[in-house]
Design a protein around this motif. Structure first.
Motif, PDB file in Angstrom:
ATOM      1  N   LYS A  11       0.862  -1.334   0.087  1.00  0.00           N
ATOM      2  CA  LYS A  11      -0.027  -0.090  -0.023  1.00  0.00           C
ATOM      3  C   LYS A  11       0.878   1.316   0.165  1.00  0.00           C
ATOM      4  O   LYS A  11       0.483   1.935  -0.822  1.00  0.00           O
ATOM      5  CB  LYS A  11      -0.788   0.199   1.059  1.00  0.00           C
ATOM      6  N   ARG A  12       1.917   1.299   0.589  1.00  0.00           N
ATOM      7  CA  ARG A  12       2.821   2.530   0.864  1.00  0.00           C
ATOM      8  C   ARG A  12       3.588   2.773  -0.632  1.00  0.00           C
ATOM      9  O   ARG A  12       3.631   3.742  -1.097  1.00  0.00           O
ATOM     10  CB  ARG A  12       3.612   2.223   1.837  1.00  0.00           C
ATOM     11  N   GLU A  47       8.256  -0.517  -8.604  1.00  0.00           N
ATOM     12  CA  GLU A  47       7.272  -1.278  -9.218  1.00  0.00           C
ATOM     13  C   GLU A  47       7.927  -2.928  -9.208  1.00  0.00           C
ATOM     14  O   GLU A  47       7.122  -3.852  -8.952  1.00  0.00           O
ATOM     15  CB  GLU A  47       6.883  -0.988 -10.654  1.00  0.00           C
ATOM     16  N   GLN A  48       9.265  -3.110  -9.357  1.00  0.00           N
ATOM     17  CA  GLN A  48       9.937  -4.376  -9.344  1.00  0.00           C
ATOM     18  C   GLN A  48       9.784  -4.717  -7.989  1.00  0.00           C
ATOM     19  O   GLN A  48       9.564  -5.931  -7.958  1.00  0.00           O
ATOM     20  CB  GLN A  48      11.075  -4.284  -9.727  1.00  0.00           C
ATOM     21  N   LEU A  49       9.753  -3.816  -6.981  1.00  0.00           N
ATOM     22  CA  LEU A  49       9.730  -4.291  -5.485  1.00  0.00           C
ATOM     23  C   LEU A  49       8.277  -4.766  -5.149  1.00  0.00           C
ATOM     24  O   LEU A  49       8.102  -5.656  -4.629  1.00  0.00           O
ATOM     25  CB  LEU A  49      10.364  -3.037  -4.709  1.00  0.00           C
ATOM     26  N   LEU A  50       7.361  -4.166  -5.822  1.00  0.00           N
ATOM     27  CA  LEU A  50       6.115  -4.498  -5.759  1.00  0.00           C
ATOM     28  C   LEU A  50       5.850  -5.650  -6.115  1.00  0.00           C
ATOM     29  O   LEU A  50       5.076  -6.674  -5.678  1.00  0.00           O
ATOM     30  CB  LEU A  50       5.345  -3.325  -6.343  1.00  0.00           C
ATOM     31  N   GLU A  54       4.523  -9.019  -4.058  1.00  0.00           N
ATOM     32  CA  GLU A  54       3.512  -9.944  -4.428  1.00  0.00           C
ATOM     33  C   GLU A  54       3.985 -11.218  -4.351  1.00  0.00           C
ATOM     34  O   GLU A  54       3.077 -12.338  -4.301  1.00  0.00           O
ATOM     35  CB  GLU A  54       2.955  -9.575  -5.853  1.00  0.00           C
ATOM     36  N   ASN A  55       4.870 -11.960  -5.008  1.00  0.00           N
ATOM     37  CA  ASN A  55       5.483 -13.256  -5.117  1.00  0.00           C
ATOM     38  C   ASN A  55       5.520 -13.737  -3.706  1.00  0.00           C
ATOM     39  O   ASN A  55       5.379 -14.869  -3.416  1.00  0.00           O
ATOM     40  CB  ASN A  55       6.837 -13.351  -5.931  1.00  0.00           C
ATOM     41  N   GLN A  56       6.321 -12.928  -2.863  1.00  0.00           N
ATOM     42  CA  GLN A  56       6.642 -13.206  -1.445  1.00  0.00           C
ATOM     43  C   GLN A  56       5.050 -13.548  -0.870  1.00  0.00           C
ATOM     44  O   GLN A  56       5.001 -14.576  -0.002  1.00  0.00           O
ATOM     45  CB  GLN A  56       7.399 -12.142  -0.655  1.00  0.00           C
ATOM     46  N   ILE A  57       4.141 -12.467  -0.942  1.00  0.00           N
ATOM     47  CA  ILE A  57       2.782 -13.244  -0.535  1.00  0.00           C
ATOM     48  C   ILE A  57       2.400 -14.150  -0.903  1.00  0.00           C
ATOM     49  O   ILE A  57       1.816 -14.891  -0.111  1.00  0.00           O
ATOM     50  CB  ILE A  57       1.998 -11.717  -0.714  1.00  0.00           C
TER      51      ILE A  57
END
Length: 164
Positions: A11-12, A47-50, A54-57
């Protein structure tokens, strides 16, 4: 907990991405192309971190599901173990010899009851049945005497009378 922390982080980052994009537009209008490029590079990195987040989640959720399924499997195995112990105890109480003895006694009791029922009902024995069949055969073999047929002709019909 880790999943929830990662979602807050997402979200941040999403909020930061929106602000940086708007800031990059502002910088382009002011003619500060290099600062806008630097800001867009930073945006791309986030965006890459995002995506990584998402993959980690997704990995965390899969792991949670695996753990829950393993817990269910453990409960099933425990239930099978208890059921197996119960069956073993029942087998110790009731051996095959005991079951065979009980079945034999039951069959003897049923046969004894059948004999009592036959006596009370006045059932015929096999010898009685054979005697009855012999008597029936003897009766059917005897020649039955029939009355003689009259040899006189039948009277003719008299006109004006009703047939009988």
């Amino acid at each position: 907990q880790q999943r929830d922390k990662l979602k807050q982080y997402q979200k941040r980052i999403n909020a930061t991405l929106g602000r940086e994009r708007a800031l990059a537009r502002q910088l382009l209008k002011e003619g500060k192309k290099e600062k806008a490029m630097l800001l867009l590079k930073k945006k791309r990195y986030q965006e890459q971190l995002l995506d990584k987040t998402e993959n980690q989640i997704s990995n965390l959720e899969r792991m949670v599901q695996d753990i829950e399924f393993t817990q269910i499997e453990m409960k099933v195995i425990e239930g099978l173990k208890i059921g197996n112990e119960c069956l073993n105890k029942m087998h110790q109480v009731m051996s095959i010899e005991e079951v065979e003895r009980i079945i034999g006694e039951t069959q003897d009791a049923v046969e004894y009851q059948r004999q009592i029922d036959e006596i009370l009902a006045g059932s015929l024995t096999e010898e009685d049945e054979d005697a009855i069949l012999e008597e029936l055969n003897a009766i059917t073999q005897e020649q039955i005497e029939l009355p003689e047929v009259p040899s006189e002709p039948l009277p003719e019909k008299i006109p004006g009378t009703l047939p009988l």
